[in-house]
Design an enzyme around this catalytic site. Structure first.
Site: not given
Length: 488
Positions: A410, A192, A317
């Site tokens: 995610h 991320s 995600e």
């Protein structure tokens, strides 16, 4: 009974402890050295300054517990357990090694995510014991977050969080040999915002001597424009009632600045498209100093072209943002209105919907999640690969659907990367009994890349190549990112 181990660093001696590894292969134990300071505490006169290397200490420093973190409280950003630790000395490294008396082992340096305003290196998922089991020395680093790390201030050094990364990597260069690692075989990795961090470093001329390869998981690039960074900094100072200077902002307490930052960065329906188009306002900024141009432009110009790169993302995600009550509300929103709000132009809409027909059939919530995912994460994977041309690049997709959410959300791939499916807080993210064989494959490929510079599938070149798809079974396809082509 705890067995301790000591190592001499450039600043002083540190004491860690031994723990067992898991998996029944490789090194049976791992030594952990937690909370070693690489910089002076960034408080008082140092609060908004570039990091200052930690002064030497006398005696032996206990490195047995995680040190203070830049994250305060629980921001509730991800499902990764990332605890906050109170205290002032927030610039630290955690080092995990199978044998500090050895030499020449490859090194993994992990940079945590959290949108550049949250996250913690103290997560039990980031424990390097199973990379140690497979012969890789592992380091996790901390850095200043939010406004303290990335906010524009008229007379302060820019990109203070980026400067923290650089000093931590300098610490690795100076000290990792004492833990058995090879400073010439350093792979930087992150997820991320951490994935964006390692891509930023890949495109930064000043960082090239600090690492030799990159593994970017769901990378969220900062690349905040200079005007946007300055506008945000000035606006926050106005809200705080002070001048946008070190003197002015130093009078604002940490707690109040965090509260103002949170209010200024809250996302709502009206700000969603701007956030997708421009990114978050706090993150690595194009400052004309460390970052002279957007990262893709630097990569296109050949910066980092000698560095092997593995890059990929999960299929859905941010679909979590449209579950529960949000999914129910979307039933009443016309599809065209929804896609406009998410910034999907009419000129590409038909092509995009056709390429994502499997998700369209699942309803508007899943479609919204896929659009958001594609615009923020997945489209960046082939785009980065393309600008690197013939530089050594490998692409992957993480497609295994969580047993809890039913899609690849995610952060889901992080415990597979670290091979820690037996870790805490796993079921809320992955569901019961996530597949260990998939972790063996993903973690094994990461070890191969860190060790030998090749994850085990055909590299991508320009706009063509093989993509590894992590699902059950794992397989390879020639264009696994075809569904995002209309966004490029």
């Amino acid at each position: 009974m705890t067995e301790y181990v000591e190592v001499q660093t450039a600043a002083g001696r540190v004491r860690g402890c031994w723990r067992p590894t898991t998996g029944g292969r490789g090194a049976p134990r791992s030594a952990a050295f937690l909370g070693i300071p690489f910089a002076e505490p960034p408080i008082d006169a140092l609060r908004f300054q570039a990091p200052v290397p930690r002064a030497p200490w006398d005696g032996v420093l206990d490195a047995l517990e995680f040190a203070a973190t830049a994250q305060r409280g629980d921001p509730g950003v991800t499902l990764i357990p990332e605890p906050s630790v109170e205290g002032d000395s927030t610039l630290n490294v955690n080092v995990f090694t199978p044998d500090p008396t050895a030499s020449g082992m490859p090194v993994l340096v992990w940079i945590h995510g959290g949108g550049y305003f949250a996250g913690s290196p103290a997560s039990p998922w980031y424990d390097g014991r199973n990379f140690n089991r497979d012969g890789v020395v592992t380091v996790s680093i901390s850095y200043r977050l939010g406004f303290d790390g990335f906010g524009w201030i008229e007379d302060a050094p820019s990109n203070r969080g980026v400067r923290d990364w650089l000093l931590a990597l300098e610490w690795v260069q100076q000290n990792i040999a004492a833990f058995g690692g090879d400073p010439g075989r350093v792979t930087i990795a992150g997820q991320s915002a951490g994935g964006g961090a390692v891509l930023t470093l890949l495109g930064m001329e000043a960082a090239q001597h600090l690492f030799h390869s990159v593994y970017a998981i769901s990378g969220a690039l900062g690349d905040v424009s200079a005007p946007r960074a300055e506008a945000f900094g000035r606006a926050l100072a106005v809200t705080a009632g002070v001048e946008p200077t070190v003197a002015g902002l130093s009078t604002v307490s940490e707690d109040r600045l965090l509260a103002l930052q949170k209010k200024a960065t809250q996302l709502g329906p009206s700000s969603m498209t701007a956030m997708i188009d421009e990114g978050l306002p706090l993150g690595p900024a194009i400052d004309g100093d460390l970052l002279t141009r957007p990262t893709p432009e630097s990569l296109r110009a050949g910066v980092g072209a000698d560095k092997p790169l593995v890059i990929g993302a999960a299929d859905d995600e941010f679909t979590m943002a449209f579950t529960g009550s949000a999914a129910k509300a979307l039933r009443w929103v016309p599809q065209g209105v929804l896609l406009t709000r998410l910034g999907l132009s009419k000129s590409i809409r038909a092509e995009y919907l056709a390429a994502n027909a499997d998700v369209v059939r699942l309803g508007k919530a899943r479609l919204a999640g896929r659009v958001l995912t594609d615009r923020m994460f997945r489209s960046g994977v082939p785009r980065i690969a393309a600008v690197r041309g013939d530089a050594p690049t490998w692409l992957y997709r993480f497609s295994w659907p969580s047993g809890h959410f039913g899609f690849a959300e995610h952060c889901l791939d992080v415990p597979f990367f670290f091979d820690c499916l037996d870790g805490p807080a796993m079921e809320p993210l992955a569901g019961p009994n996530p597949p260990q064989d998939l972790a063996d494959e993903l973690h094994g490929a990461a070890v191969a890349f860190i060790t030998a510079g090749d994850p085990g599938w055909t590299r991508h070149e320009g706009d063509a190549g093989i993509v590894r798809v992590y699902d059950r079974p794992t397989h390879e396809v020639t264009d696994a990112y075809a569904s995002v082509r209309s966004l490029l």
